[in-house]
Structure formats: C-alpha cells, structure tokens
Write an enzyme that holds these catalytic residues in place. Structure first.
Site: not given
Ligand SMILES: Cc1cc2nc3c(=O)[nH]c(=O)nc-3n(C[C@H](O)[C@H](O)[C@H](O)COP(=O)(O)OP(=O)(O)OC[C@H]3O[C@@H](n4cnc5c(N)ncnc54)[C@H](O)[C@@H]3O)c2cc1C
Length: 603
Positions: A446
């Site tokens: 989220e």
């Molecule tokens: C158990 C679980 C359940 C989930 N359920 C859902 C769901 O039901 N529906 C859905 O759509 N998604 C879901 N998600 C996805 C979740 O919302 C994403 O994992 C989250 O938004 C982060 O995206 P990412 O994992 O690709 O990490 P990334 O976006 O790759 O981020 C990696 C790191 O980089 C940082 N970062 C990224 N961009 C920037 C920036 N511009 N500036 C500074 N720092 C940055 C982030 O803060 C993080 O620490 C779920 C995830 C998990 C683990």
C-alpha cells in the site's frame, strides 16, 4: 506443533475507552445516516466481532502460518478453517455493515467498524485479509462503478458470494505505477480485452468464494504515457450472466504463488491476464482515471493497513505483558540474597520499558487510526460542504502517517514483545515471532514507507498552499487549548513547543522545494514522516491523557489503574519518544545532504 495462542488478543477495555470515551462515536447517532444506532447497538457489534474473532479466527492463526496455501497446478488449497471463519464473518453481515440498508448494509459507523476489524486483525490477520480486500474492492465499485457493475459484482461481494482483489502492481512496476504495461483493447460491445501480468496480488486465486472480482489497472490502447493513461477495470475470474449466475471461465491464470515471510495464510499470486487472448473486462468510470479512483479510496485502505499493523502490535503487547507477569527471573539490583525468590520480570525497569514502549505505540496508533476513521464518518455524513471539505483535507493530511506510523512503530513494538520473552520469544512455540513476521509486510505494501514519506513532504505539506498542514496544526492546537487539567498541562506545553519547532524546520526546508531542488528537499522525507508521525502520536496521547485525567478527577476510584496507565504511557511517550525531535529536526532543517551526495560507485 506450535500451539495456538489462547490469550485474548484484544483489550476491549481500551477499545471501549478509545471509541466511547475519547472519540464519542455514540454521538454520530445525531447524524441521520447513523440515527438507528446507540451505545447498545454499537456495543453489540463489538461483542459479535470479539466473539467470532476469538472463536473462529484466532483458533487457526498458527495453523494458517504453518500450512500456507499450496498450488498443485490446478487448485489452490487452503486449510478449511479459513473458509469456516469467513462464513461466520459474512454470516453476521460484516462484509456490508458500513453500507446503506438498501444495499443489505447496517449503516454502522466506519470508526466503530474499525474497532470490530481490530478484533479480527489481532486474532488472525491472514484470514481476515480476504474479507478486507473484498470490502475495499466493493467500496471502489460502489463509488465509481455503474449500475450494472454494482448489481453484477458489488452486490455479490457484499453478500460474500464473490471475493475481490486489487491488481495494481506488476513485476516491473511496484512503487512506480506510471510504468504499468497491462493493456486494454476496446471491443465492439463496449467491453475490453485485457492482457498483462500482475504481481503480488493478494487473494488472487482460491476456492473460498464462488468467484473472484479482480480490479485491474491497465492502459487502453493509445492512452497517454504515465499515470494519466491508466484505467480501471472489473475482471472476474468467471464471467457473470445477466441473471447473476456464473458463466464461462475468464482468461485469468494463476502463474504462481509467492512464498512469504509472514501473512502466509493469505494467498499471494502472480496472475496472467489474457494469455489465450480471451480475458474480458469492463471499464470502471471514465478512461484514464483509474489511478485517480484508486487514490480516492486510498485514505480508507490505508487506515486499514495502519489498523492491521496496530492490531498485531496489540496482540504482541498483550501476550508479552501476560508473560512478564508470570516469568520469574533475576532479583532486584539492590537485593544481594541469592536464596531469595526470583522476581516476575515485570518487576525489572528494563522490562517495564519494553512494555511501556509497546503500550505507548499500540494505544497511540489505535487512537490515530480510529480518529482517521471517524473523519471518514464525518466526511460521508457532513451536514455542510465546509464540514466535508475540512474532514477530507485533514484526512488527506493525516493519511501517510496513519498508514506508516503503526506500520513502522507497531512492528517495533512486536520486536519488543519478542525481547520480553527472551529466547522463548525467538522460537515458534510462542506467537510473538509470527506477529513480527506478519507485521513486517505493512511498511512495504500500500505504498512503501519511503513512498509515504515523499507523499507527505512532496504533496501533503504543500497541497492547497499549505492549507492541510495549517489545518493539522490548528486542530492539534485546539486540543492543546482544551487541556486544562494540571495533570496534562505540561504535555500540552511540550506539544506546543514541538509544533513551533516543526513549523520552523518545515519553513527552513520549503525554499528547496520552491526553487526546484526537489531531490534535496525530499532526501530525508522518510525522517520527516517519522518525525511528524511522532508529533501526531504525541497529540493522540495528549487527547487520551486529557480524558484519563478528567475521569480520575471525577471519581478517583473507578478504574483508577486503567486511567493511571494512560497517564503513565503519555508520560513515557513524551519523555522517550517526542524527545527524538531533538535528533530529527536539526537534520531536517539543514537539509542534510549526506545520502544524496553519496555516489552508487562509492558503496
Ligand atoms: C505480501 C504482499 C502483498 C501485496 N499485495 C498486493 C496486492 O494485493 N495488490 C497489488 O497491486 N500489490 C500488492 N503488493 C505489492 C506492493 O504494493 C509492492 O510490493 C510495493 O508497492 C512496492 O513495490 P515493489 O515490491 O516493486 O518494490 P519497488 O517499487 O521496487 O521498491 C523497492 C524499494 O525502493 C524504494 N523506492 C522505489 N521507488 C522509489 C523512489 N522513487 N524514491 C525513493 N525510493 C524508492 C521503495 O520504497 C522500496 O524500499 C503486495 C506486496 C506484498 C509483498
């Protein structure tokens, strides 16, 4: 096998205090939408939640963790207790409890329901997840869907026949939703052919409900790049006939399950849409406004995340408190007699520190989540446009903190709970390690903790020319002015001093935003989030202490331990936590550039 936790995971006395003494949710009955409710009906809803949570959800929390959903290439298998528990949840009407009577609802306040949902989350966050995802998705269709979508999808979701999901993330697009690639091709009948992959989808595949309604973000062919080209679609697992019966399987395939650290009982999936070219979806609302719709519902969804994190914090706090009263170990520092009996560890100051840290975090966080949910109630039932606008603005301002503060600091509370149990806390024989693992998700989904910091500093502090920030400060100051009891005036003064320092530090930072040094302005956004979150929780403690002081003055005997506990936790928060502003504020005000200037090649 590790035993289930049979201790009560929620503190009903505190829930009653927060809802009825602090927020006075019973006064919502003065609003026509809630007019049928009174203290008795609100209590009854809480009682029902507490009983079902204890008897049907808590009883398989550990089992759910040990036997996570599995996929044999055809079917996802989930332990039967999950379905049985959700049947109970649906059976008493919690799925639709907030909706109007004509939609099968009970018109219960959202704030009161958050109290109910805290019971479920504290008992078993993973099983509860299916219901909360469905409520969130149904709310989204309710707000932006057309009559057909409401009848075809929302109504069966509210009655528990269908469950829902939120499909935003993709393998290459998590925090950066601008890079979403899923596509939607218009068809002659007004529907769309959907294709693409969605990653991390909670509740994406299971046999718990007749159907699953996926809410999918995708780009209509030819849509503009970036977030302004994303639309929202209903994509059912099974197509739904006009008479409500299930039709053919839609082309949505489970590509695999993710195996997680916690929240193991909630299936988490990689989904393929349209692999065989036959995935059909319907547009919700207008084209290209999908992300906007999602964000309009985010305030409520993010209260849910904050509340879930808080509930896990409460469960850990209560377990470790009980343990600390019983575990005998060590003697007082000034007792040199080895023949004397060891003490319950709660007698040691360091254990009380760990317990106080948990109490201050979880009860502060609960106050904030319920306060935000109360703003949702006011927003939805406002008597005037001005009242609605104020509630919306304050809620927008608070949302990053409502989501993030509990996610970060109730997780910290779960760490303290493990510490109270010592080595036992580190084993799977006790529930506290699971609470920690379950809670570790909350700073990630989220919108990550970092993304929330950027939202707060980059958008919320400056939105409407700073009107949201000004409203937050004015609202806190109104409570400072109302704190007249000598037991709480020192905290009111400390909070006013903190507000003045926060204003100064923010003013020192803003020129960097205004003259375009955005990277520098945002470099410490996460610290700003933690800092302002602490100020907001200090405010929540002032509010609680104020009510506790009044109760003690009115009748020093009635529930004195409870109210003294509130004052002691307030004292702890100001002495140990608000004091951290001394570290945060100078660093923020001088726009400390150490992280920005560090180069990737230097690591
Ligand atoms: C158990 C679980 C359940 C989930 N359920 C859902 C769901 O039901 N529906 C859905 O759509 N998604 C879901 N998600 C996805 C979740 O919302 C994403 O994992 C989250 O938004 C982060 O995206 P990412 O994992 O690709 O990490 P990334 O976006 O790759 O981020 C990696 C790191 O980089 C940082 N970062 C990224 N961009 C920037 C920036 N511009 N500036 C500074 N720092 C940055 C982030 O803060 C993080 O620490 C779920 C995830 C998990 C683990």
């Amino acid at each position: 096998m590790a035993a289930e936790n049979t201790l009560s995971t929620i503190d009903r006395r505190d829930l009653d205090f927060q809802l009825f003494e602090l927020l006075r949710v019973q006064q919502l009955a003065e609003r026509p939408f809630f007019a049928d409710h009174d203290r008795e009906t609100l209590n009854a809803a809480l009682d029902t939640a507490q009983v079902i949570a204890a008897e049907h959800f808590q009883t398989h929390n550990r089992k759910n963790d040990l036997h996570e959903p599995s996929f044999d290439g055809k079917t996802v298998t989930i332990i039967p207790e999950v379905r049985a528990a959700l049947d109970q949840f649906v059976g008493v009407g919690f799925m639709a409890a907030h909706r109007p009577y004509d939609e099968g609802g009970q018109q219960l306040p959202w704030s009161l329901l958050q109290g109910c949902f805290a019971c479920f989350n504290a008992a078993n966050v993973a099983s509860t997840g299916y219901a909360f995802l469905t409520i969130g998705a149904a709310n989204l269709i309710g707000a932006f869907g057309n009559a057909d979508q409401k009848a075809r999808y929302m109504a069966p979701m509210l009655s528990g026949r269908f469950f829902g999901t939120m499909c935003l993330s993709e393998p290459q697009a998590g925090s950066g939703l601008a890079d979403i690639r899923s596509r939607a091709t218009p068809l002659a009948d007004g529907s769309y052919r959907i294709s693409g992959s969605k990653m991390w989808i909670s509740g994406g595949e299971h046999e718990l409900s007749e159907n699953i309604v996926h809410l999918v973000l995708a780009r209509i062919d030819g849509a503009p790049a970036g977030v302004r080209g994303i639309s929202l679609f209903t994509v059912p697992k099974f197509r739904v006939n006009d008479d409500g019966s299930l039709g053919a399987r839609n082309d949505v395939q489970l590509a695999g399950l993710n195996h997680k650290m916690g929240f193991r009982g909630t299936t988490n999936t990689l989904l393929s849409f349209g692999e065989n070219g036959d995935c059909i979806g319907q547009l919700i609302g207008q084209p290209h406004r999908g992300l906007e719709y999602m964000f309009m519902m985010m305030n409520e969804a993010r209260i849910g995340v904050g509340l879930g994190a808080t509930a896990l914090g409460i469960a850990g706090y209560r377990y470790s408190l009980d343990y600390a009263r019983q575990r005998l170990q060590g003697r007082a520092p000034d007792n040199k007699d080895p023949a004397s009996a060891p003490l319950p560890i709660i007698q040691h100051a360091d254990i009380r520190r760990l317990l106080l840290a948990q109490k201050a975090a979880v009860e502060g966080a609960l106050a904030l989540c319920l306060y935000a949910a109360h703003l949702v109630d006011i927003e939805h039932t406002a008597a005037s446009p001005a009242e609605k606008q104020q509630a919306t603005l304050l809620l927008d301002m608070l949302t990053p903190m409502v989501k993030s503060w509990p996610s970060e600091f109730c997780l910290e509370a779960n760490k303290h709970a493990i510490q109270v149990l010592g080595g036992y806390g580190y084993t799977r024989d006790y529930p506290v390690e699971q609470y920690y693992r379950d809670n570790r998700l909350n700073p990630i989904h989220e919108g990550t903790h970092g993304v929330q910091g950027m939202d707060l500093l980059g958008r919320k502090i400056v939105m409407q020319g700073g009107a949201g920030f000004a409203l937050l400060l004015a609202t806190i100051r109104a409570d400072i002015a109302a704190a007249a009891d000598p037991l709480v005036t020192p905290y009111a003064a400390a909070l006013e001093a903190a507000l003045q320092r926060v204003e100064q530090a923010t003013q020192a930072m803003l020129p960097a935003m205004k003259d375009g040094r955005l990277a520098l302005y945002l470099a410490n956004a996460t610290l700003y989030l933690d800092m302002l979150g602490h100020v907001v929780i200090a405010w929540m403690w002032l509010r609680q202490a104020n009510v506790a002081a009044a109760a003690l003055h009115n009748d020093a005997q009635r529930d004195a331990d409870f109210y003294q506990g509130k004052l002691a936790a307030c004292r702890y928060f100001y002495a140990y936590e608000l004091a951290k502003l001394d570290y945060w504020l100078p660093l923020l005000a001088r726009l400390e550039p150490a992280t920005l200037e560090m180069q990737p090649a230097w690591f």
